[in-house]
Write a protein that holds these residues in place. Structure first.
Motif, PDB file in Angstrom:
ATOM      1  N   LEU A 199      11.950   6.931   8.759  1.00 26.45           N
ATOM      2  CA  LEU A 199      11.453   7.557   9.991  1.00 26.45           C
ATOM      3  C   LEU A 199      12.556   7.684  11.039  1.00 26.45           C
ATOM      4  CD1 LEU A 199       7.938   5.862  10.304  1.00 26.45           C
ATOM      5  CD2 LEU A 199       8.414   8.266   9.782  1.00 26.45           C
ATOM      6  N   SER A 200      13.525   6.796  11.012  1.00 29.87           N
ATOM      7  CA  SER A 200      14.600   6.841  12.014  1.00 29.87           C
ATOM      8  C   SER A 200      15.467   8.088  11.888  1.00 29.87           C
ATOM      9  CB  SER A 200      15.477   5.590  11.904  1.00 29.87           C
ATOM     10  OG  SER A 200      14.777   4.442  12.372  1.00 29.87           O
ATOM     11  N   LEU A 201      15.453   8.738  10.726  1.00 33.39           N
ATOM     12  CA  LEU A 201      16.212   9.981  10.598  1.00 33.39           C
ATOM     13  C   LEU A 201      15.734  11.022  11.603  1.00 33.39           C
ATOM     14  CD1 LEU A 201      16.670  10.643   6.759  1.00 33.39           C
ATOM     15  CD2 LEU A 201      18.329   9.772   8.388  1.00 33.39           C
ATOM     16  N   SER A 202      14.453  10.976  11.976  1.00 32.48           N
ATOM     17  CA  SER A 202      13.930  11.952  12.937  1.00 32.48           C
ATOM     18  C   SER A 202      14.609  11.831  14.293  1.00 32.48           C
ATOM     19  CB  SER A 202      12.413  11.772  13.101  1.00 32.48           C
ATOM     20  OG  SER A 202      12.124  10.547  13.772  1.00 32.48           O
ATOM     21  N   ALA A 203      15.056  10.629  14.622  1.00 35.66           N
ATOM     22  CA  ALA A 203      15.719  10.406  15.917  1.00 35.66           C
ATOM     23  C   ALA A 203      17.239  10.476  15.804  1.00 35.66           C
ATOM     24  CB  ALA A 203      15.306   9.041  16.474  1.00 35.66           C
ATOM     25  N   GLY A 204      17.720  10.846  14.617  1.00 37.41           N
ATOM     26  CA  GLY A 204      19.169  10.922  14.415  1.00 37.41           C
ATOM     27  C   GLY A 204      19.779   9.614  13.947  1.00 37.41           C
ATOM     28  N   GLY A 205      18.948   8.649  13.572  1.00 36.87           N
ATOM     29  CA  GLY A 205      19.476   7.377  13.089  1.00 36.87           C
ATOM     30  C   GLY A 205      20.191   7.540  11.758  1.00 36.87           C
ATOM     31  N   GLN A 206      21.305   6.901  11.615  1.00 37.84           N
ATOM     32  CA  GLN A 206      22.090   6.968  10.380  1.00 37.84           C
ATOM     33  C   GLN A 206      22.254   5.588   9.756  1.00 37.84           C
ATOM     34  OE1 GLN A 206      23.389   9.725   8.815  1.00 37.84           O
ATOM     35  NE2 GLN A 206      22.225  10.935  10.299  1.00 37.84           N
ATOM     36  N   LEU A 207      22.549   4.611  10.568  1.00 36.11           N
ATOM     37  CA  LEU A 207      22.757   3.210  10.208  1.00 36.11           C
ATOM     38  C   LEU A 207      23.913   3.012   9.239  1.00 36.11           C
ATOM     39  CD1 LEU A 207      21.534   0.502  11.050  1.00 36.11           C
ATOM     40  CD2 LEU A 207      20.308   0.478   8.887  1.00 36.11           C
ATOM     41  N   PHE A 208      23.901   3.743   8.114  1.00 42.59           N
ATOM     42  CA  PHE A 208      24.968   3.610   7.121  1.00 42.59           C
ATOM     43  C   PHE A 208      25.987   4.728   7.342  1.00 42.59           C
ATOM     44  CE2 PHE A 208      21.244   1.662   5.286  1.00 42.59           C
ATOM     45  CZ  PHE A 208      21.729   0.454   4.821  1.00 42.59           C
ATOM     46  N   ARG A 219      26.243   0.443  11.248  1.00 41.41           N
ATOM     47  CA  ARG A 219      26.330   0.442  12.720  1.00 41.41           C
ATOM     48  C   ARG A 219      24.951   0.790  13.261  1.00 41.41           C
ATOM     49  NH1 ARG A 219      31.084   3.622  11.874  1.00 41.41           N
ATOM     50  NH2 ARG A 219      30.096   5.424  12.870  1.00 41.41           N
ATOM     51  N   PHE A 220      24.348  -0.125  13.995  1.00 41.82           N
ATOM     52  CA  PHE A 220      23.013   0.074  14.570  1.00 41.82           C
ATOM     53  C   PHE A 220      23.210   0.623  15.981  1.00 41.82           C
ATOM     54  CE2 PHE A 220      19.097  -1.539  16.673  1.00 41.82           C
ATOM     55  CZ  PHE A 220      18.149  -1.017  15.813  1.00 41.82           C
ATOM     56  N   GLU A 221      23.139   1.953  16.096  1.00 35.97           N
ATOM     57  CA  GLU A 221      23.474   2.624  17.349  1.00 35.97           C
ATOM     58  C   GLU A 221      22.206   3.137  18.041  1.00 35.97           C
ATOM     59  OE1 GLU A 221      26.210   5.454  15.646  1.00 35.97           O
ATOM     60  OE2 GLU A 221      27.912   4.081  15.946  1.00 35.97           O
ATOM     61  N   GLY A 222      22.404   3.834  19.155  1.00 36.58           N
ATOM     62  CA  GLY A 222      21.274   4.279  19.974  1.00 36.58           C
ATOM     63  C   GLY A 222      20.168   4.987  19.204  1.00 36.58           C
ATOM     64  N   PRO A 223      20.488   6.022  18.408  1.00 31.55           N
ATOM     65  CA  PRO A 223      19.415   6.707  17.662  1.00 31.55           C
ATOM     66  C   PRO A 223      18.687   5.806  16.674  1.00 31.55           C
ATOM     67  CG  PRO A 223      21.383   8.075  17.775  1.00 31.55           C
ATOM     68  CD  PRO A 223      21.783   6.719  18.291  1.00 31.55           C
ATOM     69  N   ASP A 224      19.383   4.772  16.184  1.00 28.33           N
ATOM     70  CA  ASP A 224      18.735   3.848  15.241  1.00 28.33           C
ATOM     71  C   ASP A 224      17.692   2.974  15.929  1.00 28.33           C
ATOM     72  OD1 ASP A 224      20.406   4.378  12.814  1.00 28.33           O
ATOM     73  OD2 ASP A 224      21.993   3.690  14.158  1.00 28.33           O
ATOM     74  N   GLU A 225      17.765   2.871  17.262  1.00 27.38           N
ATOM     75  CA  GLU A 225      16.864   1.979  17.996  1.00 27.38           C
ATOM     76  C   GLU A 225      15.476   2.596  18.232  1.00 27.38           C
ATOM     77  OE1 GLU A 225      18.674   0.991  21.673  1.00 27.38           O
ATOM     78  OE2 GLU A 225      20.457   0.076  20.778  1.00 27.38           O
ATOM     79  N   VAL A 226      15.399   3.939  18.213  1.00 27.80           N
ATOM     80  CA  VAL A 226      14.204   4.625  18.723  1.00 27.80           C
ATOM     81  C   VAL A 226      12.933   4.181  17.993  1.00 27.80           C
ATOM     82  CG1 VAL A 226      13.081   6.873  18.991  1.00 27.80           C
ATOM     83  CG2 VAL A 226      15.525   6.608  19.509  1.00 27.80           C
ATOM     84  N   VAL A 227      12.932   4.274  16.667  1.00 33.49           N
ATOM     85  CA  VAL A 227      11.715   3.939  15.910  1.00 33.49           C
ATOM     86  C   VAL A 227      11.401   2.446  15.975  1.00 33.49           C
ATOM     87  CG1 VAL A 227      10.676   3.918  13.612  1.00 33.49           C
ATOM     88  CG2 VAL A 227      11.851   5.969  14.449  1.00 33.49           C
ATOM     89  N   PRO A 228      12.376   1.547  15.658  1.00 34.91           N
ATOM     90  CA  PRO A 228      12.022   0.119  15.734  1.00 34.91           C
ATOM     91  C   PRO A 228      11.582  -0.318  17.120  1.00 34.91           C
ATOM     92  CG  PRO A 228      14.324   0.414  15.042  1.00 34.91           C
ATOM     93  CD  PRO A 228      13.705   1.761  15.108  1.00 34.91           C
ATOM     94  N   LYS A 229      12.196   0.231  18.166  1.00 30.81           N
ATOM     95  CA  LYS A 229      11.814  -0.165  19.529  1.00 30.81           C
ATOM     96  C   LYS A 229      10.399   0.344  19.857  1.00 30.81           C
ATOM     97  CE  LYS A 229      13.734  -0.618  24.165  1.00 30.81           C
ATOM     98  NZ  LYS A 229      12.442  -0.499  24.834  1.00 30.81           N
ATOM     99  N   THR A 230      10.057   1.539  19.365  1.00 36.43           N
ATOM    100  CA  THR A 230       8.697   2.044  19.588  1.00 36.43           C
ATOM    101  C   THR A 230       7.671   1.107  18.961  1.00 36.43           C
ATOM    102  OG1 THR A 230       9.470   4.344  19.627  1.00 36.43           O
ATOM    103  CG2 THR A 230       7.131   3.990  19.173  1.00 36.43           C
ATOM    104  N   ILE A 231       7.912   0.727  17.716  1.00 38.03           N
ATOM    105  CA  ILE A 231       6.963  -0.164  17.025  1.00 38.03           C
ATOM    106  C   ILE A 231       6.892  -1.516  17.734  1.00 38.03           C
ATOM    107  CG2 ILE A 231       6.485  -1.356  14.853  1.00 38.03           C
ATOM    108  CD1 ILE A 231       7.986   0.981  13.444  1.00 38.03           C
ATOM    109  N   HIS A 232       8.064  -2.059  18.059  1.00 38.12           N
ATOM    110  CA  HIS A 232       8.106  -3.362  18.731  1.00 38.12           C
ATOM    111  C   HIS A 232       7.318  -3.327  20.041  1.00 38.12           C
ATOM    112  CE1 HIS A 232       9.854  -6.099  21.756  1.00 38.12           C
ATOM    113  NE2 HIS A 232      10.008  -6.946  20.753  1.00 38.12           N
ATOM    114  N   ASP A 233       7.532  -2.290  20.831  1.00 36.62           N
ATOM    115  CA  ASP A 233       6.881  -2.219  22.142  1.00 36.62           C
ATOM    116  C   ASP A 233       5.383  -1.957  22.014  1.00 36.62           C
ATOM    117  OD1 ASP A 233       9.327  -2.705  23.204  1.00 36.62           O
ATOM    118  OD2 ASP A 233       9.676  -0.671  23.961  1.00 36.62           O
ATOM    119  N   GLN A 234       4.980  -1.188  20.997  1.00 37.45           N
ATOM    120  CA  GLN A 234       3.542  -0.984  20.795  1.00 37.45           C
ATOM    121  C   GLN A 234       2.845  -2.318  20.497  1.00 37.45           C
ATOM    122  OE1 GLN A 234       3.902   2.015  17.695  1.00 37.45           O
ATOM    123  NE2 GLN A 234       2.955   3.566  19.023  1.00 37.45           N
ATOM    124  N   VAL A 235       3.512  -3.167  19.719  1.00 34.97           N
ATOM    125  CA  VAL A 235       2.902  -4.450  19.354  1.00 34.97           C
ATOM    126  C   VAL A 235       3.006  -5.460  20.488  1.00 34.97           C
ATOM    127  CG1 VAL A 235       3.048  -6.421  17.770  1.00 34.97           C
ATOM    128  CG2 VAL A 235       3.376  -4.091  16.892  1.00 34.97           C
TER     129      VAL A 235
END
Length: 423
Positions: A199-208, A219-235
């Protein structure tokens, strides 16, 4: 160890009674299928019967496999020299078998018809080094299965593939839908890594990130944060996602979904079959596209694949059977049986895949946005996933650690793991 030898013994017995050549020169190919849904098993067996009826000189023997144990079972059979000629698997399980020399390079075995029918973005999921080690033929996007009545009564904007929700809008809407013991979304994240990365690909996440020498760095950069941070904050911040489902599988969330506890559940497209079978009478549901980010609806997938064992003495005939099995009309039958999308361009034109019934059209509209899962060609990914990423993401989503510690563990611990595979 004992279980492993039992598997070897069973395979040896199967080898004694199954494939090979007969005295009259006829060939028998063993095709191990992982189809498990009733309609899918029926479609596979029917196609095998049709092949056998038209090819008396090359008989195909259907062998039932299981997704639960396929990696260990195949590894054992490859090492024991008793692998089926044709192997059904998923693209994210092929790297070790391909690099280990267990799978045949299909580059010169497959007909041009089949090569040109499947888009290059799908072939990338089965290309390792300079070779192609599987034919990707079925895939599924991750979608939102929604309680249609709940959403309609709430008055929220209903997203479409043309106008999806952004990740920010999704978070806002799940908060609007929550309250009085009910949640806007339930994330089934028993296996959190692939869902998060895809799902992070939608926000431009690459990670590898792969350098010019082919080495991979995390490298866990800004675009990689979008999806995990959304889930974390929802919970943990909004209370719009149930924390109790984080350790659940997709099917585990369905009773709560049918019971009106969650407005939406992110699931694979094929879960529609379970929902059709299990939903209480009158329950109105619909498929919505997953939220979009800077890269739109892009998401990663690991298609189902067909490969040929390197040890098979009849690779040419095995490739001909794969070509038959994946003719456009046959690929459609397999897709409908598994409630998934075909990778083939011609098969995707089938009208039955564009109907409103069970929201086939919504999923088919997402096919062009599916890309190779980010990590499936990275050697060492399974160890990184199991030892580093899974516990780190589980702790982050539960609120036990923060974003900085998540980043530190994914990068520092993760790169130490990958380094051992890149010496």
């Amino acid at each position: 160890m004992r279980a492993r030898w039992i598997v070897v013994l069973l395979l040896l017995l199967a080898g004694c009674t199954g494939g090979g050549d007969t005295d009259d020169g006829r060939i028998t190919l063993r095709f191990q299928s992982l189809a498990w849904q009733e309609e899918s098993v029926a479609a596979n067996k029917e196609l095998v019967e049709e092949w056998n009826a038209g090819h008396p000189e090359v008989k195909v023997e259907y062998v039932q496999g299981s997704w639960d144990s396929v990696h260990d079972q195949l590894l054992t059979s490859f090492e024991g020299g008793e692998a089926p000629d044709i192997v059904h698997d998923a693209s994210d399980d092929l790297a070790d078998f391909a690099y280990g020399g267990h799978l045949a390079d299909l580059t010169d075995l497959l007909p041009e018809r089949l090569k040109s029918d499947i888009p290059q973005r799908s072939w990338q999921t089965t290309t390792f080094g300079d070779g192609i080690y599987g034919v990707p033929f079925l895939q599924e996007p991750r979608v939102l299965i929604a309680n249609a009545t709940w959403l309609k009564e709430s008055g929220v904007r209903i997203p479409t593939p043309e106008q999806p929700w952004s990740w920010g809008e999704f978070r806002q809407i799940t908060e609007e839908l929550s309250g009085d013991g009910r949640y806007g979304v339930a994330w089934p994240l028993k296996e959190p890594v692939s869902a998060t990365l895809n799902l992070s690909l939608s926000a431009g996440g690459q990670l590898f990130h792969r350098d010019a020498d082919g080495k991979v760095e995390i490298r866990f950069e800004g675009p990689d944060e979008v999806v995990p941070k959304t889930i974390h904050d929802q919970v943990n911040t909004d209370a719009s996602a149930s924390g109790s489902t984080l350790g659940s599988g997709g099917s585990d969330t369905l009773p709560g979904f049918f019971g009106g506890r969650y407005a939406m559940v992110p699931l694979g497209f094929s879960y529609r079959q379970q929902i059709v079978q299990q939903a209480p009478e009158g329950f109105d549901w619909q498929v919505l596209p997953a939220p979009a980010g800077a890269d739109g609806l892009t998401q990663g997938v690991s298609p189902q694949t067909l490969s040929i064992a390197e040890d098979s003495p009849h690779k040419k005939q095995a490739a001909e059977f794969i070509d038959f099995l994946l003719r456009p009309e046959n690929m459609v039958r397999l897709a409908l049986g598994d409630w998934m999308l075909p990778t083939g361009t011609e098969a995707l034109k089938e009208p039955a895949l564009h109907t409103a019934e069970h929201d086939w059209a919504t999923g088919t509209a997402l096919a062009a946005h599916l890309r190779s899962a980010p990590a499936q060609s990275v050697r060492g990914y399974p160890e990184w996933k199991d030892k580093v990423a899974t516990p780190a993401l589980q702790e982050y989503y539960s609120g036990a650690i923060g974003l900085d510690e998540l980043r530190e563990r994914l990068e520092e611990d993760g790169n130490l793991v990958l380094a051992r595979y890149q010496r």
